[in-house]
Design a protein around this motif. Sequence first.
Motif, PDB file in Angstrom:
ATOM      1  N   GLU A 226     -10.543 -14.779  48.148  1.00 47.95           N
ATOM      2  CA  GLU A 226     -10.159 -15.070  49.530  1.00 47.95           C
ATOM      3  C   GLU A 226     -11.194 -14.448  50.460  1.00 47.95           C
ATOM      4  O   GLU A 226     -11.496 -13.264  50.344  1.00 47.95           O
ATOM      5  CB  GLU A 226      -8.781 -14.482  49.847  1.00 47.95           C
ATOM      6  CG  GLU A 226      -7.666 -14.968  48.929  1.00 47.95           C
ATOM      7  CD  GLU A 226      -6.412 -14.114  49.060  1.00 47.95           C
ATOM      8  OE1 GLU A 226      -6.129 -13.644  50.187  1.00 47.95           O
ATOM      9  OE2 GLU A 226      -5.740 -13.908  48.042  1.00 47.95           O
ATOM     10  N   VAL A 227     -11.715 -15.254  51.374  1.00 49.98           N
ATOM     11  CA  VAL A 227     -12.687 -14.753  52.342  1.00 49.98           C
ATOM     12  C   VAL A 227     -12.022 -14.754  53.711  1.00 49.98           C
ATOM     13  O   VAL A 227     -11.723 -15.805  54.262  1.00 49.98           O
ATOM     14  CB  VAL A 227     -13.962 -15.620  52.367  1.00 49.98           C
ATOM     15  CG1 VAL A 227     -14.990 -15.011  53.311  1.00 49.98           C
ATOM     16  CG2 VAL A 227     -14.544 -15.761  50.966  1.00 49.98           C
ATOM     17  N   GLU A 228     -11.780 -13.569  54.225  1.00 49.86           N
ATOM     18  CA  GLU A 228     -11.176 -13.422  55.541  1.00 49.86           C
ATOM     19  C   GLU A 228     -12.214 -12.856  56.507  1.00 49.86           C
ATOM     20  O   GLU A 228     -13.291 -12.444  56.095  1.00 49.86           O
ATOM     21  CB  GLU A 228      -9.957 -12.486  55.461  1.00 49.86           C
ATOM     22  CG  GLU A 228      -8.847 -13.000  54.547  1.00 49.86           C
ATOM     23  CD  GLU A 228      -7.647 -12.071  54.524  1.00 49.86           C
ATOM     24  OE1 GLU A 228      -7.678 -11.036  55.223  1.00 49.86           O
ATOM     25  OE2 GLU A 228      -6.676 -12.382  53.811  1.00 49.86           O
ATOM     26  N   THR A 229     -11.887 -12.824  57.779  1.00 50.37           N
ATOM     27  CA  THR A 229     -12.804 -12.253  58.758  1.00 50.37           C
ATOM     28  C   THR A 229     -12.985 -10.758  58.473  1.00 50.37           C
ATOM     29  O   THR A 229     -12.020  -9.999  58.485  1.00 50.37           O
ATOM     30  CB  THR A 229     -12.260 -12.457  60.187  1.00 50.37           C
ATOM     31  OG1 THR A 229     -12.004 -13.845  60.408  1.00 50.37           O
ATOM     32  CG2 THR A 229     -13.256 -11.957  61.214  1.00 50.37           C
ATOM     33  N   GLY A 230     -14.205 -10.374  58.141  1.00 54.02           N
ATOM     34  CA  GLY A 230     -14.514  -8.962  57.931  1.00 54.02           C
ATOM     35  C   GLY A 230     -14.240  -8.427  56.547  1.00 54.02           C
ATOM     36  O   GLY A 230     -14.668  -7.318  56.216  1.00 54.02           O
ATOM     37  N   LYS A 231     -13.549  -9.177  55.694  1.00 50.21           N
ATOM     38  CA  LYS A 231     -13.307  -8.674  54.340  1.00 50.21           C
ATOM     39  C   LYS A 231     -13.162  -9.794  53.315  1.00 50.21           C
ATOM     40  O   LYS A 231     -12.821 -10.926  53.653  1.00 50.21           O
ATOM     41  CB  LYS A 231     -12.088  -7.756  54.303  1.00 50.21           C
ATOM     42  CG  LYS A 231     -10.764  -8.414  54.600  1.00 50.21           C
ATOM     43  CD  LYS A 231      -9.647  -7.350  54.536  1.00 50.21           C
ATOM     44  CE  LYS A 231      -8.284  -7.968  54.873  1.00 50.21           C
ATOM     45  NZ  LYS A 231      -7.210  -6.955  54.851  1.00 50.21           N
ATOM     46  N   LEU A 232     -13.430  -9.425  52.089  1.00 45.26           N
ATOM     47  CA  LEU A 232     -13.374 -10.358  50.963  1.00 45.26           C
ATOM     48  C   LEU A 232     -12.408  -9.781  49.932  1.00 45.26           C
ATOM     49  O   LEU A 232     -12.508  -8.611  49.566  1.00 45.26           O
ATOM     50  CB  LEU A 232     -14.776 -10.507  50.386  1.00 45.26           C
ATOM     51  CG  LEU A 232     -15.044 -11.587  49.348  1.00 45.26           C
ATOM     52  CD1 LEU A 232     -16.481 -12.093  49.501  1.00 45.26           C
ATOM     53  CD2 LEU A 232     -14.861 -11.041  47.947  1.00 45.26           C
ATOM     54  N   ILE A 233     -11.454 -10.595  49.489  1.00 38.29           N
ATOM     55  CA  ILE A 233     -10.413 -10.128  48.580  1.00 38.29           C
ATOM     56  C   ILE A 233     -10.493 -10.905  47.262  1.00 38.29           C
ATOM     57  O   ILE A 233     -10.485 -12.138  47.257  1.00 38.29           O
ATOM     58  CB  ILE A 233      -9.002 -10.307  49.194  1.00 38.29           C
ATOM     59  CG1 ILE A 233      -8.919  -9.562  50.537  1.00 38.29           C
ATOM     60  CG2 ILE A 233      -7.923  -9.803  48.241  1.00 38.29           C
ATOM     61  CD1 ILE A 233      -7.700  -9.921  51.361  1.00 38.29           C
ATOM     62  N   MET A 234     -10.600 -10.180  46.160  1.00 35.26           N
ATOM     63  CA  MET A 234     -10.618 -10.794  44.825  1.00 35.26           C
ATOM     64  C   MET A 234      -9.321 -10.452  44.092  1.00 35.26           C
ATOM     65  O   MET A 234      -8.960  -9.279  43.992  1.00 35.26           O
ATOM     66  CB  MET A 234     -11.797 -10.266  44.003  1.00 35.26           C
ATOM     67  CG  MET A 234     -13.157 -10.631  44.528  1.00 35.26           C
ATOM     68  SD  MET A 234     -14.465  -9.933  43.457  1.00 35.26           S
ATOM     69  CE  MET A 234     -15.933 -10.519  44.300  1.00 35.26           C
ATOM     70  N   GLN A 235      -8.644 -11.475  43.601  1.00 35.01           N
ATOM     71  CA  GLN A 235      -7.500 -11.288  42.716  1.00 35.01           C
ATOM     72  C   GLN A 235      -8.021 -11.575  41.306  1.00 35.01           C
ATOM     73  O   GLN A 235      -8.633 -12.611  41.072  1.00 35.01           O
ATOM     74  CB  GLN A 235      -6.361 -12.252  43.059  1.00 35.01           C
ATOM     75  CG  GLN A 235      -5.910 -12.218  44.513  1.00 35.01           C
ATOM     76  CD  GLN A 235      -5.063 -11.003  44.852  1.00 35.01           C
ATOM     77  OE1 GLN A 235      -4.723 -10.211  43.974  1.00 35.01           O
ATOM     78  NE2 GLN A 235      -4.723 -10.839  46.113  1.00 35.01           N
ATOM     79  N   ALA A 236      -7.802 -10.652  40.393  1.00 29.81           N
ATOM     80  CA  ALA A 236      -8.394 -10.803  39.063  1.00 29.81           C
ATOM     81  C   ALA A 236      -7.422 -10.397  37.967  1.00 29.81           C
ATOM     82  O   ALA A 236      -6.442  -9.681  38.209  1.00 29.81           O
ATOM     83  CB  ALA A 236      -9.662  -9.959  38.957  1.00 29.81           C
TER      84      ALA A 236
END
Length: 246
Positions: A226-236
């Motif tokens: 997930e690419v959000e404003t100001g941060k990137l979130i990886m679910q793994a």
Amino acid sequence: MPDNQGLGEQALNKAAEIGLSSQLDEVENLDVDVKTDPLKLLQGEVDAVKIEGEGLVMQKDLRVEELQMQMGNVAINPLSVAFGKIELTKPTKGSTRVVLTEEDINRAFNSEYVRSQLQSQKIHVNGQLVTIVPQQVNFRLPGNSKVALSASILLRETNETHQVAFSAVPKVSANGQTVSLENVEYGDTQEISPDLTKALIDATSEILNLSNFDLEGMTLRVKQLEVETGKLIMQAEAYVEQIPSA
């Protein structure tokens, strides 16, 4: 006897925290929470292991803002507990969430590792084979599922400085191990060399490559990005053969 239960869990928590910390360059905060009871522990059974970390600096100077990992039904060698270790008798799986900020990725881009990787390449610019020296790299997460990069690049042989800018959509590979950039769009600057842009795109993919986040005995496979404003979130998904311990 709750006191014994608490002491047993505390010993395992501390051992795992020390073991994990030893694999990291920097740690702001790291907590390991082992859930079990004395009887199950004697039988080598652990109900759950939860790992939470903040400000973890991994290999290649890659900082992680947040890391959360959860594992259930973990089988361990009960004898290892006496030595304050968590020795798995069989691999287990867990879920992981990794959060990176713009600042984290910029830090990696401007690290000695990535700079040396870029400078070790010879690329074609205007028909000439040159060495590129990144002067300044600015990585952004503007939202809309995109990443954006602008860079000032010195060509060592000609002493010319060029500006490169592009945005792209990061996509996870089918095997969940790598991240590639798709739908590349160029900024106002004219693309002076496809090779130069490719070198920067490859460097971005390398920084986001999930193997950077692997610790000894642990392998991650990205399920969602997930690419959000100001941060990137990886679910793994985590495949765990061993939990590092002291």
